[in-house]
Design an enzyme around this catalytic site. Sequence first.
Site, PDB file in Angstrom:
ATOM      1  N   SER A 165      47.154  58.091   9.756  1.00  0.00           N
ATOM      2  CA  SER A 165      47.063  58.493  11.161  1.00  0.00           C
ATOM      3  C   SER A 165      47.410  59.966  11.292  1.00  0.00           C
ATOM      4  O   SER A 165      48.178  60.512  10.488  1.00  0.00           O
ATOM      5  CB  SER A 165      48.045  57.666  11.999  1.00  0.00           C
ATOM      6  OG  SER A 165      48.211  58.202  13.294  1.00  0.00           O
ATOM      7  N   TYR A 191      57.390  55.847  12.784  1.00  0.00           N
ATOM      8  CA  TYR A 191      55.965  55.561  12.584  1.00  0.00           C
ATOM      9  C   TYR A 191      55.319  56.666  11.766  1.00  0.00           C
ATOM     10  O   TYR A 191      54.538  56.408  10.831  1.00  0.00           O
ATOM     11  CB  TYR A 191      55.269  55.411  13.934  1.00  0.00           C
ATOM     12  CG  TYR A 191      53.795  55.087  13.822  1.00  0.00           C
ATOM     13  CD1 TYR A 191      53.374  53.833  13.385  1.00  0.00           C
ATOM     14  CD2 TYR A 191      52.829  56.026  14.148  1.00  0.00           C
ATOM     15  CE1 TYR A 191      52.021  53.527  13.267  1.00  0.00           C
ATOM     16  CE2 TYR A 191      51.477  55.731  14.040  1.00  0.00           C
ATOM     17  CZ  TYR A 191      51.079  54.484  13.603  1.00  0.00           C
ATOM     18  OH  TYR A 191      49.737  54.196  13.499  1.00  0.00           O
TER      19      TYR A 191
END
Length: 324
Positions: A165, A191
């Site tokens: 990501s 994350y």
Amino acid sequence: MPAAPLITTAFTAASTADDVLEEVDLTGLRAVVTGASSGLGAETARALTAAGADVTLAVRDLAAGSARAARIAASTGRAAPRVARLDLADQSSVRGFVEAWAGPLHLLVNNAGVVTAGLERTREGWELQLATNHLGHFALTVGLRDALARGAAERDGARVVAVSSTAHMRAGIDFDDLQLERRAYDPQIAYAQSKTANALLAVEATRRWASEGIVANAANPGGVATRLQRSFSPGQRASLDAAEAAGVFSWKTVGQGAATIVVAAVAPELARTGGHYLDDGREAYVVADDADLADHPHGVKAWALDPVAAERLWTVSADLVAGR
């Protein structure tokens, strides 16, 4: 020595998974897609199935997975994908999946992921996002290595796709506080660390296994609205809105998001090379670790491709998974 040119393909941000697989015949290819009951995993599995692959949906919820498999069969006219239970936050579940796998494997798509709004830990005390997004996939990938090697011998190559990501640009790996025990907990940093870890797994897996015909690459699908955002806190939603306003990303359809995953899975340009980070269907350019995300929304930070960090993370992860 000049840097090697970046790998490009015919595909762009507007391409879909079906565009990538147009006229591609995957008959005989065995694939596992994690987190395939919805979102990017479901679309990746559907596209691979439509192209003739024998796909296994690795999912936490067997009922949801079976329902998805039926929809894939109905929409593609192909045999329904297989469905197997896999909870990446539970190492015993990962071991069970690996032990149950029989025969060669040609493609492993490590797609599943979680986002938490606050601190959660596994039974081992591992931070949940790292445990699920990285450590679970690490154990799965290592556990399936022999199957991938058999697949590589059978089809002249096997591939691993690690879904990363743009969030990786927010944080590298903090080896001094990997489980976020010493800092005030920030779910976005947690994350981000897990997404950097995904890219580093591709780097080290390729270094270790390329001689066996196994290559791994990381893929950034871009901004896609999926169930991943369902647990966002108000602060996380505000941060996402600010990133969109700053031009860090534009929303894609799920088909467009899955396209770069499928490029990593099947594009001939990546058949024998790994350790790359792909964005919008091509290899991303590397930026310094202190580069601003808003200025480089399609770049990859050096810390996500650092071979020293990749080897160290592999060793640390192996020790954790082994209970050492």
